[in-house]
Design a protein around this motif. Structure first.
Motif, mmCIF file in Angstrom:
data_model
loop_
_atom_site.group_PDB
_atom_site.id
_atom_site.type_symbol
_atom_site.label_atom_id
_atom_site.label_comp_id
_atom_site.label_asym_id
_atom_site.label_seq_id
_atom_site.Cartn_x
_atom_site.Cartn_y
_atom_site.Cartn_z
ATOM 1 N N PHE A 39 0.873 -1.034 0.226
ATOM 2 C CA PHE A 39 -0.246 -0.005 0.145
ATOM 3 C C PHE A 39 0.625 1.091 0.068
ATOM 4 C CE2 PHE A 39 -4.249 1.890 2.429
ATOM 5 C CZ PHE A 39 -3.964 2.532 1.304
ATOM 6 N N GLY A 40 0.735 2.029 -1.108
ATOM 7 C CA GLY A 40 1.671 2.984 -0.712
ATOM 8 C C GLY A 40 0.709 3.641 -2.496
ATOM 9 N N ASP A 41 1.604 5.684 -2.041
ATOM 10 C CA ASP A 41 0.962 6.237 -3.487
ATOM 11 C C ASP A 41 2.387 6.167 -5.046
ATOM 12 O OD1 ASP A 41 2.988 7.882 -2.510
ATOM 13 O OD2 ASP A 41 1.811 8.765 -0.987
ATOM 14 N N ALA A 42 2.616 7.265 -5.969
ATOM 15 C CA ALA A 42 3.045 7.452 -6.725
ATOM 16 C C ALA A 42 4.106 8.429 -6.214
ATOM 17 C CB ALA A 42 1.922 8.426 -7.478
ATOM 18 N N ARG A 43 4.323 8.102 -5.155
ATOM 19 C CA ARG A 43 5.757 8.417 -5.157
ATOM 20 C C ARG A 43 6.749 7.206 -4.318
ATOM 21 N NH1 ARG A 43 7.201 12.310 -0.384
ATOM 22 N NH2 ARG A 43 8.325 12.330 -1.403
ATOM 23 N N SER A 44 6.016 6.247 -4.329
ATOM 24 C CA SER A 44 7.104 5.352 -4.399
ATOM 25 C C SER A 44 6.860 4.378 -5.166
ATOM 26 C CB SER A 44 6.052 4.408 -3.162
ATOM 27 O OG SER A 44 6.547 4.945 -1.892
ATOM 28 N N VAL A 45 8.537 3.941 -6.208
ATOM 29 C CA VAL A 45 9.574 3.857 -6.505
ATOM 30 C C VAL A 45 10.284 3.189 -5.993
ATOM 31 C CG1 VAL A 45 10.433 3.781 -8.939
ATOM 32 C CG2 VAL A 45 8.952 5.590 -8.119
ATOM 33 N N THR A 46 10.555 1.908 -7.238
ATOM 34 C CA THR A 46 11.412 0.548 -6.531
ATOM 35 C C THR A 46 12.183 0.337 -7.674
ATOM 36 O OG1 THR A 46 9.233 -0.385 -5.031
ATOM 37 C CG2 THR A 46 11.222 -2.275 -6.114
ATOM 38 N N SER A 47 13.199 0.272 -7.415
ATOM 39 C CA SER A 47 14.622 0.242 -8.065
ATOM 40 C C SER A 47 14.553 -1.431 -9.100
ATOM 41 C CB SER A 47 15.619 0.650 -7.526
ATOM 42 O OG SER A 47 16.498 -0.195 -6.285
ATOM 43 N N LEU A 48 15.001 -1.249 -9.960
ATOM 44 C CA LEU A 48 15.012 -2.262 -10.966
ATOM 45 C C LEU A 48 16.392 -3.543 -9.848
ATOM 46 C CD1 LEU A 48 17.270 -1.443 -14.147
ATOM 47 C CD2 LEU A 48 14.684 -3.294 -14.078
ATOM 48 N N HIS A 49 15.869 -4.104 -10.112
ATOM 49 C CA HIS A 49 16.030 -5.907 -8.985
ATOM 50 C C HIS A 49 15.265 -6.685 -9.617
ATOM 51 C CE1 HIS A 49 12.663 -5.214 -7.057
ATOM 52 N NE2 HIS A 49 12.559 -6.568 -6.313
ATOM 53 N N LYS A 50 15.842 -8.550 -8.897
ATOM 54 C CA LYS A 50 15.451 -9.534 -9.567
ATOM 55 C C LYS A 50 15.224 -10.777 -7.857
ATOM 56 C CE LYS A 50 19.521 -12.272 -9.832
ATOM 57 N NZ LYS A 50 19.704 -11.466 -8.629
ATOM 58 N N ASP A 51 14.428 -11.003 -8.310
ATOM 59 C CA ASP A 51 14.390 -12.237 -7.003
ATOM 60 C C ASP A 51 14.112 -13.878 -7.648
ATOM 61 O OD1 ASP A 51 12.816 -10.527 -4.898
ATOM 62 O OD2 ASP A 51 12.019 -9.928 -7.234
ATOM 63 N N PRO A 52 14.293 -14.262 -6.862
ATOM 64 C CA PRO A 52 14.684 -16.155 -6.969
ATOM 65 C C PRO A 52 12.689 -16.907 -7.152
ATOM 66 C CG PRO A 52 15.224 -15.635 -4.676
ATOM 67 C CD PRO A 52 14.959 -14.663 -5.756
ATOM 68 N N TYR A 53 11.912 -16.090 -7.573
ATOM 69 C CA TYR A 53 11.118 -16.358 -7.056
ATOM 70 C C TYR A 53 9.495 -16.293 -8.239
ATOM 71 C CZ TYR A 53 11.304 -15.927 -2.540
ATOM 72 O OH TYR A 53 12.297 -15.717 -1.170
ATOM 73 N N GLU A 54 8.909 -17.403 -8.668
ATOM 74 C CA GLU A 54 7.724 -17.171 -9.328
ATOM 75 C C GLU A 54 6.312 -15.803 -8.721
ATOM 76 O OE1 GLU A 54 8.704 -17.759 -12.945
ATOM 77 O OE2 GLU A 54 9.676 -19.620 -12.493
ATOM 78 N N ASN A 55 6.308 -14.920 -9.987
ATOM 79 C CA ASN A 55 5.522 -14.464 -8.780
ATOM 80 C C ASN A 55 4.566 -13.246 -9.286
ATOM 81 O OD1 ASN A 55 4.525 -11.842 -7.883
ATOM 82 N ND2 ASN A 55 6.450 -10.715 -7.575
ATOM 83 N N CYS A 56 2.567 -13.487 -8.979
ATOM 84 C CA CYS A 56 1.872 -13.296 -9.324
ATOM 85 C C CYS A 56 1.717 -12.300 -8.551
ATOM 86 C CB CYS A 56 1.213 -14.394 -9.381
ATOM 87 S SG CYS A 56 1.495 -15.926 -10.281
ATOM 88 N N TYR A 57 1.512 -11.070 -9.522
ATOM 89 C CA TYR A 57 0.909 -9.577 -8.986
ATOM 90 C C TYR A 57 0.313 -9.431 -9.178
ATOM 91 C CZ TYR A 57 3.425 -5.531 -6.785
ATOM 92 O OH TYR A 57 3.808 -4.697 -5.816
ATOM 93 N N ALA A 58 -1.266 -8.958 -7.666
ATOM 94 C CA ALA A 58 -2.685 -8.318 -8.217
ATOM 95 C C ALA A 58 -2.199 -7.294 -7.527
ATOM 96 C CB ALA A 58 -3.658 -9.417 -7.615
ATOM 97 N N VAL A 59 -3.510 -5.920 -8.791
ATOM 98 C CA VAL A 59 -3.299 -4.627 -8.617
ATOM 99 C C VAL A 59 -4.467 -4.793 -8.053
ATOM 100 C CG1 VAL A 59 -3.300 -2.892 -9.351
ATOM 101 C CG2 VAL A 59 -1.362 -4.364 -10.039
ATOM 102 N N LEU A 60 -5.278 -4.123 -7.111
ATOM 103 C CA LEU A 60 -6.188 -3.991 -5.816
ATOM 104 C C LEU A 60 -7.186 -2.609 -6.100
ATOM 105 C CD1 LEU A 60 -4.975 -7.007 -4.296
ATOM 106 C CD2 LEU A 60 -8.030 -6.713 -3.946
ATOM 107 N N ARG A 61 -5.686 -1.703 -6.225
ATOM 108 C CA ARG A 61 -6.319 -0.112 -6.482
ATOM 109 C C ARG A 61 -5.257 0.314 -7.255
ATOM 110 N NH1 ARG A 61 -7.148 3.357 -1.064
ATOM 111 N NH2 ARG A 61 -8.781 1.836 -0.872
ATOM 112 N N GLY A 62 -5.581 1.568 -7.834
ATOM 113 C CA GLY A 62 -4.816 2.172 -8.868
ATOM 114 C C GLY A 62 -3.669 1.220 -9.693
ATOM 115 N N GLU A 63 -2.380 1.730 -10.104
ATOM 116 C CA GLU A 63 -2.565 1.162 -11.056
ATOM 117 C C GLU A 63 -0.524 0.971 -11.011
ATOM 118 O OE1 GLU A 63 -3.241 3.221 -14.591
ATOM 119 O OE2 GLU A 63 -1.639 4.079 -14.874
ATOM 120 N N LYS A 64 -0.387 0.185 -11.512
ATOM 121 C CA LYS A 64 1.737 -0.497 -11.240
ATOM 122 C C LYS A 64 2.424 -0.366 -12.646
ATOM 123 C CE LYS A 64 2.411 -2.024 -6.729
ATOM 124 N NZ LYS A 64 3.208 -1.621 -5.980
#
Lengths: 344, 344
Positions: free
Chosen positions: A181-206
C-alpha cells in the motif's frame, strides 16, 4: 582484449534472445489453466498479463479506506519511510560524495496514521504537481516474507490463500503472500527475485519495466556500501551500515545515464501497466522497476512461489554475474549477493 | 590469465548445477500426465525413465523379423554402413594422420538383406566375442526427419503417431518420428539435439550416457574436417569432403582421454539403460552417447518435438560455445554448427 571478446559474446547473446522473443507480453483475457500457464509462461520464463484472475475476491469490494481502517483498528504496523520514495535503491549522498545502497527508515504506526500520511502527501502532490517535488516523506507498506499472515491476518479472508492454477502448475504453495500500500511517490529500483511472482493490483495501477535475465550484462550491477535513512531535524540523514556491501543495479531505466552505464543501450525493456483487477506474472530472475499511480493510493497483493532450482537458469545467473561483474568489470566477488532481496 | 578466470567460472557453474541436481533420473512407473511431465521433466530440463508408456502399441507383439520382412517385402531402404559401427563420430585416419568427422556410407538394400547382414554380423560376434572384434561391416537403419512416415509407412499403424501426454504438455505434434534398427556394433558418439526427445525401445536395450547442457565446457567440442566412408576392396576408405568443417565432441565417455581432454574430469554422467518396453525422456540440448545390446538386434522408435526457442536456454548454449570454444580454446567460430545434427 579477452574482456572485449567476452563482452561481444554477451552482446550477441542479448540480441539473440531479443530476436527470438520480442518485448510484447502474453495477455490472457481469462485465467490460464495450470498447463497453459506452465507451458506459455513459467517454462519459457516469459511474463504475462492476466485478466479476471481474482474477480471473485471479496477484497475487490471490501477494501475501502474505511474498511481497512476498521479492520486494522489501532494495530501497529511497520511502514517504510523515505524522503523521496526510493527504498532499497542506489542513492548519491552529497555529504560524503558517495553512492550507497539505501534502505528505508522503518516506522511503527497505526494504519489510521498511515492513511493520514498518505492522504496529506497525495494532497501535496495535487497542490505542488509532480510527486518528486513533494517535501513530506513517502510512506509505503511493503512487507514481505508472509507479512499478510503475520500482520494482516484480519484481511486474509478477503483474498485467496494462493493462486490455484499457479499452485497446480508449480506443484507447491506460495512461499509468501505480500501486501503493498503506497502512492505515486514510491518507486522500486531495478532488481530481481528468485521467485515466480503473481502480482495482483487491487487499487490504482502499477507500471513494470522488465528486463529478461539474459540482459544482466546491460544493467551494470555493482556492490555499494549499505546505508539507512534516519530521521533528523532537517528531514533524513544517511547513516552508513559499516562493513555491509550490497550488490545492486544502479541504472534508472526512467533516466538512464548512458555515459556511466554504456551497456544499457543494448537492453530492450518490456513495459507493462497492470491496472486494477489485473494480475502480472513476473517470471523468476526477471529484473523489474516498478512505479505506481492512483488517486487514493495503490494497493496490491502478490504471491511468491519458489523458483525451480533444478533448472540451469539459476546457476547460469551465477555464472553470468561472475563473467560480467567480476571478469569484465573487475568487481569484487558478488557471491555474498542475497538473491532474495526485497521485492515490489 | 583471463581465460583461466573464465574456465574457473565455468567449473564453478558445472559444480553448482551438479550439487543442485545429482545424476539420478526421475523414474515414472506409469506414464505421467501432461502437467506432471511438463513440471517434473521438460521445465527443469531433466531426463526421466518412463515405464508403461507404449504397452498398448501393436508393434510390441507384431514386430518380429518375420513380420517386418513380410511388411517391408523387397522395398528398398537406406542403411548406414560403417566398418566399426561408428557413424557420425570423430575418427582418426592413420593414412593422413588426421582426425575427421566421419559420416557413414549409405547403402540401398531390401529389408531382407539388411536382416541377413545383421544376422551374420551378430553370428560373428557370438563366435569372435566382443562386437568391435567383428571384421564384417556394421549395418544400421537410422533414418531421421520423419523417415517413419516416408519409408516405413507400412509400419506406422503399429505405433502411435505421437506421445499423447507429451504433445499435450508441449502444445504441438512431433516434428519427426524415427525408426532405429541395429545391433551392439553400432554406437552413437556424444552430441546434442534441439529437440525434446521421447525414445521408446521395442527390442533389446539401449544405454544412454548423458551430460547436461551445463557440462558443455567439459566436452571439448571442436571443429573437424568432414569425411565419409566409401567401400573399397580393403573394406572402407575415408573420403574427405573438401571445405566442410563440422563441430563435434571428440570425448569418448567409455574411454576418456584425460590428457587430451582435461576438462572432462569435471563432468558427471547420468547413465540410463532403457530396456524393452521402456521410454526415455531425453531433454533438449542434453549431450548423449548411446550404445545398444540385444540377441536379435535392437529396435527403437523416437519422437522429436521442437524445443521451446523462447527459453533463454537456446541462446545460452550459443553464448557458452562462444566463451568456451572460441575464447578459452581459441577455436574458429562454431556458428556454422548445425544444431540439428543426426540423433540416435
Amino acid at each position: 582484449m579477452t574482456k572485449k571478446e567476452i563482452e561481444r559474446a554477451f552482446i550477441k547473446y542479448v540480441k539473440e534472445y531479443q530476436d527470438l522473443n520480442g518485448v510484447i507480453p502474453h495477455v490472457f483475457d481469462q485465467p490460464p489453466t495450470a498447463l497453459e500457464f506452465l507451458q506459455k509462461c513459467v517454462h519459457p520464463n516469459r511474463p504475462a498479463l492476466i485478466k479476471g484472475a481474482f474477480d471473485h475476491w471479496p477484497a475487490n469490494e471490501l477494501w475501502t479506506d474505511e474498511y481497512l481502517r476498521m479492520k486494522m483498528k489501532d494495530q501497529k504496523i511497520t511502514v517504510a519511510v523515505t524522503p523521496n520514495g526510493q527504498a532499497d535503491a542506489v542513492t548519491y549522498d552529497p555529504k560524503t560524495d558517495q553512492e550507497y545502497f539505501v534502505m528505508p527508515h522503518e516506522e511503527q504506526m497505526t494504519f489510521d496514521s498511515f492513511l493520514t500520511h498518505l492522504g496529506s502527501s497525495s494532497q501535496q502532490q495535487k497542490e505542488q504537481g509532480t510527486p518528486s517535488s513533494s517535501s513530506s516523506p513517502a510512506y509505503y507498506i511493503s512487507l514481505q516474507n508472509g507479512s499478510l499472515p503475520l500482520e494482516y491476518s484480519d484481511l486474509e479472508d478477503d483474498i485467496d490463500p494462493d493462486i490455484a492454477w499457479c499452485s497446480e502448475a508449480l506443484g507447491c504453495q506460495p512461499d509468501a503472500v505480500n501486501f503493498w500500500f503506497g502512492d505515486a511517490r514510491s518507486v522500486t529500483s531495478l532488481h530481481k527475485d528468485p521467485y515466480e511472482n503473481c502480482y495482483a493490483v487491487l487499487r490504482g495501477e502499477k507500471t513494470f519495466i522488465l528486463f529478461p535475465p539474459s540482459e544482466y550484462m546491460c544493467l551494470h550491477e555493482s556492490t555499494y556500501p549499505s546505508a539507512i535513512y534516519t530521521p533528523s531535524k532537517a528531514g533524513f540523514d544517511l547513516t552508513p551500515s559499516p562493513g555491509i556491501q550490497v550488490p545492486w543495479i544502479p541504472v534508472d531505466p526512467l533516466r538512464p545515464d548512458f555515459a556511466r552505464y554504456p551497456r544499457f543501450k543494448y537492453a530492450k525493456p518490456m513495459v507493462i501497466t497492470v491496472r486494477q483487477g489485473e494480475m502480472l506474472y513476473l517470471p523468476s530472475l526477471w529484473f523489474h522497476h516498478v512505479s505506481q499511480a492512483g488517486e487514493n493510493g495503490v494497493i496490491a497483493v502478490n504471491y511468491w512461489y519458489d523458483m525451480n532450482y533444478q533448472h540451469a537458469m539459476f546457476p547460469s545467473m551465477g555464472l553470468t554475474r561472475r563473467l560480467v561483474s567480476e571478469i569484465i568489470d573487475g568487481q569484487p566477488t558478488l557471491d555474498m549477493a542475497s538473491d532474495d532481496d526485497d521485492d515490489q
